[in-house]
Design a protein around this motif. Structure first.
Motif, mmCIF file in Angstrom:
data_model
loop_
_atom_site.group_PDB
_atom_site.id
_atom_site.type_symbol
_atom_site.label_atom_id
_atom_site.label_comp_id
_atom_site.label_asym_id
_atom_site.label_seq_id
_atom_site.Cartn_x
_atom_site.Cartn_y
_atom_site.Cartn_z
ATOM 1 N N UNK A 13 0.547 -1.201 -0.240
ATOM 2 C CA UNK A 13 0.208 -0.176 -0.207
ATOM 3 C C UNK A 13 1.234 1.332 -0.072
ATOM 4 N N UNK A 14 0.591 2.594 -0.748
ATOM 5 C CA UNK A 14 1.401 3.227 -1.064
ATOM 6 C C UNK A 14 0.350 4.661 -0.342
ATOM 7 N N UNK A 15 0.728 5.914 -0.138
ATOM 8 C CA UNK A 15 0.049 7.399 0.097
ATOM 9 C C UNK A 15 -0.499 7.350 -1.301
ATOM 10 N N UNK A 16 -0.495 7.693 -2.505
ATOM 11 C CA UNK A 16 -1.023 7.412 -3.752
ATOM 12 C C UNK A 16 -2.367 6.003 -3.556
ATOM 13 N N UNK A 17 -2.326 5.281 -2.571
ATOM 14 C CA UNK A 17 -3.252 4.369 -2.755
ATOM 15 C C UNK A 17 -4.550 4.925 -1.865
ATOM 16 N N UNK A 18 -3.809 5.223 -0.609
ATOM 17 C CA UNK A 18 -4.854 5.879 0.071
ATOM 18 C C UNK A 18 -5.116 7.518 -0.402
ATOM 19 N N UNK A 19 -4.411 8.568 -1.400
ATOM 20 C CA UNK A 19 -5.126 9.737 -1.981
ATOM 21 C C UNK A 19 -6.390 8.646 -3.079
ATOM 22 N N UNK A 20 -5.739 7.790 -3.360
ATOM 23 C CA UNK A 20 -6.631 7.424 -4.359
ATOM 24 C C UNK A 20 -8.075 6.827 -3.631
ATOM 25 N N UNK A 21 -8.250 6.401 -2.472
ATOM 26 C CA UNK A 21 -9.284 5.476 -1.970
ATOM 27 C C UNK A 21 -10.054 6.622 -1.307
ATOM 28 N N UNK A 23 -10.023 10.231 -1.753
ATOM 29 C CA UNK A 23 -10.394 11.078 -3.066
ATOM 30 C C UNK A 23 -9.664 12.120 -3.043
ATOM 31 N N UNK A 24 -8.279 12.249 -2.010
ATOM 32 C CA UNK A 24 -7.816 13.393 -1.955
ATOM 33 C C UNK A 24 -6.718 13.462 -2.074
ATOM 34 N N UNK A 29 -3.880 14.818 2.535
ATOM 35 C CA UNK A 29 -3.626 12.686 2.877
ATOM 36 C C UNK A 29 -2.231 13.786 4.048
ATOM 37 N N UNK A 30 -1.418 14.301 3.326
ATOM 38 C CA UNK A 30 0.024 14.098 4.416
ATOM 39 C C UNK A 30 0.090 15.224 5.410
ATOM 40 N N UNK A 31 -0.805 15.920 6.079
ATOM 41 C CA UNK A 31 -1.212 16.972 6.918
ATOM 42 C C UNK A 31 -1.854 15.744 7.592
ATOM 43 N N UNK A 32 -2.331 14.949 7.679
ATOM 44 C CA UNK A 32 -3.359 13.819 8.699
ATOM 45 C C UNK A 32 -2.056 13.093 9.427
ATOM 46 N N UNK A 33 -1.227 12.157 8.288
ATOM 47 C CA UNK A 33 -0.697 11.331 8.883
ATOM 48 C C UNK A 33 0.573 12.343 9.718
ATOM 49 N N UNK A 34 0.866 13.210 8.845
ATOM 50 C CA UNK A 34 2.061 14.192 10.110
ATOM 51 C C UNK A 34 1.455 14.827 11.137
ATOM 52 N N UNK A 43 -12.353 14.867 7.668
ATOM 53 C CA UNK A 43 -11.611 14.039 6.611
ATOM 54 C C UNK A 43 -10.740 13.512 7.342
ATOM 55 N N UNK A 44 -10.123 13.832 8.838
ATOM 56 C CA UNK A 44 -9.373 12.579 9.079
ATOM 57 C C UNK A 44 -9.312 11.681 9.778
ATOM 58 N N UNK A 45 -10.844 11.032 9.499
ATOM 59 C CA UNK A 45 -12.050 9.772 9.653
ATOM 60 C C UNK A 45 -11.580 9.651 8.246
ATOM 61 N N UNK A 46 -11.306 9.774 7.600
ATOM 62 C CA UNK A 46 -11.538 8.628 6.493
ATOM 63 C C UNK A 46 -10.420 9.246 6.216
ATOM 64 N N UNK A 47 -9.060 10.001 5.940
ATOM 65 C CA UNK A 47 -7.617 9.406 6.026
ATOM 66 C C UNK A 47 -8.086 7.772 6.731
ATOM 67 N N UNK A 48 -7.595 7.675 8.126
ATOM 68 C CA UNK A 48 -6.912 6.897 8.744
ATOM 69 C C UNK A 48 -7.912 5.741 8.821
ATOM 70 N N UNK A 49 -9.286 5.501 8.064
ATOM 71 C CA UNK A 49 -10.145 4.787 8.320
ATOM 72 C C UNK A 49 -9.885 4.029 6.589
ATOM 73 N N UNK A 50 -8.979 5.019 5.943
ATOM 74 C CA UNK A 50 -8.676 4.158 4.740
ATOM 75 C C UNK A 50 -7.415 3.352 4.869
#
Length: 351
Positions: A13-21, A23-24, A29-34, A43-50
């Motif tokens: 799994x890559x950062x690009x996969x998370x972005x595609x999943x 739609x952000x 996505x980087x701001x959420x992770x960091x 948005x945080x929930x959406x990213x963490x779930x992905x």
């Protein structure tokens, strides 16, 4: 060294996969992770779930996937309102230090935050194990957490059907001892200030109360159980609730923690009732202030809980055999608030 299938799945799994999943954008996505910048909670929930669903692990966790250890154990606390958690943390840190590990501690702010915080710690790959304490995280969370290939240790609430290590208290025996003691004093009607009955501890302690009532052949009455919160304010509110249904104070009260008991005693005193002359009170936990207030209570080995949890984490990290469910003993400690020492003092005066 071969990676497990789960680790291999995570590594793809890559950062690009998370972005595609999601739609952000990569930036969002980087701001959420960091954890940088202002990002909406949704948005945080959406990213963490992905991240959990895809099994994505940030680049700084690559060494963990390669089998290298961080010598760090993550701990998520539900709150910082009482010294109970601080004592557990002290035990965790002492045991970790004995094995050259460090503790990374975080405090959650409610149900959804618990999940996001725990998943974030797992996803960052900076910890070798995660200890979660009395959180409302169920089997679905544990299944998500399993994607990260990092062991999770549970304190205070095991989850049935899982191979996860847990450290809990013998809540049933402790509550049974407290209620039995009050029945032996001759109090057949004991009011129970139960705290939050949705928690594992409260449900277990209620089981202990019912066990004691059955053994003493006392008819169980749900109307004597008053729910609130595990705080002094909760104890005070519970007393207010009782007096809305009765003009007389209960003759005996068993509180599911010491904070409830302290709040209840303060509320009773404001109404002109003395403990234990008018109302006998027993608590649970044996916190420091319980000793100063001469509160009869159920002692909990708090430091030992922390040490046992850290030890279990280190054993799992090191692929050693571990005890899947450790249940630590509890013990009733008699002081003045139940009337025992008052009776002894009266005998001394009379003698």
């Amino acid at each position: 060294m071969k990676m497990s299938e789960e680790s291999a799945k995570i590594s793809r799994a890559t950062l690009s996969d998370v972005c595609r999943h999601t739609g952000l954008s990569t930036a969002t996505v980087s701001r959420v992770i960091n954890q940088t910048g202002n990002v909406k909670a949704a948005t945080v929930k959406k990213v963490m779930d992905a991240i959990a669903q895809l099994g994505y692990v940030p680049n700084h966790a690559a060494r963990a996937l390669a089998g290298q250890r961080n010598k760090m154990i993550g701990v998520v606390f539900p709150e910082i309102s009482t010294g109970f958690w601080a004592e557990i943390l002290k035990g965790l840190d002492a045991e970790a230090d004995d094995h050259q590990y460090h503790i990374l501690t975080a405090f959650s702010h409610g149900g959804q935050d618990e999940r996001e915080l725990a998943l974030r710690l797992l996803g960052e790959g900076r910890i070798d194990a995660l200890v979660v304490m009395n959180l409302r995280l169920g089997k679905d969370f544990m299944q998500q957490a399993g994607r990260f290939n990092i062991p999770v240790i549970l304190i205070d609430r095991p989850i049935a059907g899982l191979e996860t290590a847990s450290v809990t208290l013998d809540n049933v025996t402790g509550a049974c001892q407290a209620m039995t003691h009050l029945y032996e004093h001759g109090y057949e009607q004991v009011v129970i200030l139960a705290g939050d009955l949705e928690t594992y501890d409260a449900r277990q302690r209620l089981m202990g109360c019912k066990k004691a009532a059955k053994a003493a052949k006392v008819a169980w009455d749900d109307r004597l159980v008053v729910a609130s919160s595990f705080t002094e304010e909760g104890g005070s509110r519970a007393i207010d609730t009782w007096f809305k249904q009765s003009v007389k104070p209960p003759r005996a009260i068993f509180c599911f923690n010491d904070n409830i008991a302290i709040g209840a005693m303060n509320a009773l005193e404001k109404r002109g009732f003395a403990v234990p002359d008018d109302v006998a009170v027993i608590g649970f936990d044996d916190i420091d202030s319980a000793r100063h207030l001469k509160l009869t209570t159920v002692h909990v080995p708090v430091l030992e809980m922390g040490r046992a949890a850290a030890n279990a984490a280190i054993q799992v990290i090191s692929n050693q055999a571990f005890n899947k469910q450790q249940v630590l003993p509890t013990q009733l400690v008699l002081r003045r608030s139940c009337g025992c020492l008052v009776e002894a003092e009266q005998k001394v005066c009379a003698g």
